[in-house]
Write an enzyme that holds these catalytic residues in place. Structure first.
Site, PDB file in Angstrom:
ATOM      1  CE  LYS A  83       9.490  96.155  18.735  1.00 48.98           C
ATOM      2  NZ  LYS A  83       8.473  95.352  18.173  1.00 48.98           N
TER       3      LYS A  83
HETATM    4  O1  G3P Z   1       7.495  93.107  16.182  1.00 49.14           O
HETATM    5  C1  G3P Z   1       8.067  93.575  14.926  1.00 49.14           C
HETATM    6  C2  G3P Z   1       7.942  92.552  13.829  1.00 49.14           C
HETATM    7  O2  G3P Z   1       8.262  91.351  14.256  1.00 49.14           O
HETATM    8  C3  G3P Z   1       6.981  92.591  12.622  1.00 49.14           C
HETATM    9  O3  G3P Z   1       6.717  91.355  12.135  1.00 49.14           O
HETATM   10  O4  G3P Z   1       5.512  90.115  10.460  1.00 49.14           O
HETATM   11  O5  G3P Z   1       4.870  92.584  10.748  1.00 49.14           O
HETATM   12  O6  G3P Z   1       7.073  92.098   9.420  1.00 49.14           O
HETATM   13  P1  G3P Z   1       6.124  91.724  10.596  1.00 49.14           P
END
Ligand code: G3P
Length: 218
Positions: A83
């Site tokens: 990533k």
């Molecule tokens: O993996 C990255 C993403 O899904 C992060 O989610 O909830 O931290 O915006 P969030």
């Protein structure tokens, strides 16, 4: 549509995997930090549980360091995906890694232009952050629709991972908008199958079944 689990928690991954709902896993530095364990050990363990792609994020900012980090992480398992954030340095790194056959997931995508650049750089996956766009008062799903259209127009190979998913509607809307994958926090999965009318319907069916048996035995 594939479902990835957006967590670095082994127990939660096992639970969703046992339901046959885990086509892959995505992690990020925040999710790994919550586990308070060695990064390499966590990723290797997840890769041994899950057959599908497992995203592990680099933390370097310079392309040469990202590539070095990526090549080391890529040795951990066959199903690991690197990533990399959508920055100028990130694009350089994705371009190099894609030419060497290392799978990448370009992350922190908030605009169609960023997504287009990631596709052109050769990213295997692109991760638009739905929920965080919604948090800004805009509609994240619009970005998924735009990215789907761009990929279909030019036959780019990149797969769309709808990321930063927080609600049942995010999953449903991503499926309708044509995201290839939704990466879903483990705690959201039960909400996808639970429904108050299912619970009520089941209670009614079982009550009626008991009454029916009592009638027959009279
Ligand atoms: O993996 C990255 C993403 O899904 C992060 O989610 O909830 O931290 O915006 P969030």
């Amino acid at each position: 549509m594939k479902f990835f689990v957006d967590t670095a928690n082994i127990e939660k991954i096992k639970e969703i995997n046992n339901l046959g709902l885990c086509d892959g896993v995505t992690t990020n530095p925040t999710l790994v930090a919550k586990e308070k364990r060695n990064f390499e050990e966590i990723i290797k363990e997840i890769c041994s549980i899950v057959a599908g792609p497992v995203s592990a994020e680099v933390t370097s900012l310079k392309s040469e360091d990202m590539v070095k980090e990526a090549k080391n992480i890529a040795k951990w398992s066959n199903n690991v995906v690197i990533k990399i954030p959508i920055t100028e340095e990130g694009l350089k790194a994705i371009n190099i890694l894609s030419k060497e056959g290392i799978n990448t997931n370009c992350t922190l995508i908030f605009s169609a232009a960023q997504g287009l650049l990631a596709m052109k750089a050769g990213a295997t996956y692109i991760s638009p952050f739905l929920g965080r766009i919604d948090d800004m008062g805009e509609l994240g799903i619009g970005l998924i629709k735009d990215l789907r259209e761009i990929i279909d127009n030019y036959k780019f190979k990149s797969k769309i991972i709808a990321a930063s998913i927080r609600t049942i509607a995010h999953v449903k809307d991503s499926a309708i908008a044509g995201a290839d994958i939704a990466t879903i926090p483990a705690d959201l999965f039960p909400k996808l199958w639970k429904h108050v009318l299912t619970d009520k319907g089941l209670i009614d069916f079982l009550n009626d079944w008991e009454k029916y048996k009592e009638e027959l035995n009279k």
